[in-house]
Design an enzyme around this catalytic site. Structure first.
Site, PDB file in Angstrom:
ATOM      1  CE  LYS A  48      -3.387  -0.964  -0.674  1.00 54.70           C
ATOM      2  NZ  LYS A  48      -3.711  -1.528  -2.021  1.00 54.70           N
ATOM      3  CG  HIS A 108       4.568  -6.183  -1.178  1.00 60.06           C
ATOM      4  ND1 HIS A 108       4.708  -4.878  -1.600  1.00 60.06           N
ATOM      5  CD2 HIS A 108       3.333  -6.577  -1.597  1.00 60.06           C
ATOM      6  CE1 HIS A 108       3.606  -4.509  -2.252  1.00 60.06           C
ATOM      7  NE2 HIS A 108       2.764  -5.523  -2.272  1.00 60.06           N
ATOM      8  CB  SER A 138      -3.813   2.400   2.236  1.00 60.14           C
ATOM      9  OG  SER A 138      -4.023   1.857   0.960  1.00 60.14           O
TER      10      SER A 138
END
Length: 295
Positions: A48, A108, A138
């Site tokens: 995010k 990530h 988010s």
């Protein structure tokens, strides 16, 4: 339906102290032994933090602004998510093996979990960091709609998990600091989401310089337009609406929700804000990294 329940909403599993999706943990050896190529470009982010945005910008740059080429496939096919492995559904490692060079690779993973072949091959990497409070908000909405995550609980409960690093891909603080510290030793361009919002053209120029690429002004303007939030939100090749509803429920929250700065102000209570800031100062103490939570 039972099969779906088997896959979704399961608890996270620690890999070397970092909570990851159970399916990544089970197939960790595949991820760890991933073979990077010297001309790979790695896109690394904490979830995010503008991952899809930077991916679309870079794919447009790689295709010299050819929008039609970028519309041949969804962003997650053009820029495979390396470590995402879900039995019978996804395998980022296998998808990347089939891709021709030069590849754009998404991750990530915190810096210490990145497959060693990226460092060995001295690959170029682009890292995007976003301020923690907006990320937390988010991520909360993303947890609700993307069912590979465990149930998020209430906002208060989720914020607590976020602050203690008990969310997928671990603690935000460790993630942004880990990559920040590595940037001096490797070819890492470290960008900030807030800077991209403030002046996207300036940040695209930074990317072009980093990639030793020269594009005419009108191509840069085109990339600017097609990578804008409003255009991407409407584009089925970037807004994740092509993902099956059982996996991502856009009726709960769209994948591309607001893309703004300072949405945290609509969610944090005064008490939460004070607790967060205190913890933040403690965790970020001694780091030269600084963030803006508004412009």
């Amino acid at each position: 339906m039972d099969k779906e329940l088997d896959v979704f909403r399961r608890e996270l599993v620690d890999v070397q102290g970092v909570p990851l999706f159970w399916s990544i943990a089970e197939e960790w050896s595949q991820v760890e032994s991933f073979e990077a190529r010297p001309d790979d470009l790695l896109i690394a982010t904490y979830p995010k933090s503008g991952t899809t945005w930077i991916s679309e910008i870079l794919d447009l740059i790689y295709n010299n602004g050819d929008v039609e080429k970028c519309k041949q496939n969804a962003i997650y096919k053009r820029v495979p998510f390396m470590e995402l492995i879900i039995p019978g559904l996804d395998n980022g490692v296998e998808d990347l093996k089939k891709k021709q060079s030069p590849r754009l690779v998404k991750t990530h993973l915190p810096v210490q979990l990145l497959p060693s072949s990226f460092w060995k091959n001295n690959c170029k990497m682009v890292y995007v960091a976003r301020n923690a409070k907006d990320v937390a908000v988010s991520y909360y909405y993303f947890y609700q709609m993307a069912k590979l995550h465990p149930e998020p609980g209430t906002w208060e409960e989720f914020l607590d998990k976020f602050m203690t690093g008990k969310v997928a891909f671990g603690a935000w603080y460790d993630h942004v600091k880990g990559w920040w510290e590595k940037r001096n030793d490797y070819r890492i361009l470290y960008l900030f989401y807030e800077d991209m919002k403030e002046d996207p053209k300036r940040e695209i120029q930074k990317l072009l310089k980093f990639l030793d690429k020269d594009l005419p002004e009108e191509t840069v303007d085109k990339i600017l337009y097609y990578s804008s939030f409003d255009v991407m939100k409407q584009n089925p090749f970037t807004n994740y609406t092509t993902v099956a509803g059982v996996r991502m429920d856009h009726s709960i929250s769209p994948f591309m929700r607001k893309g703004i700065l300072g949405d945290w102000k609509n969610h944090f209570t005064v008490a939460q804000y004070e607790r967060f800031e205190k913890e933040y100062d403690k965790k970020m103490k001694g780091s030269t990294l600084s963030f803006r939570s508004e412009i």
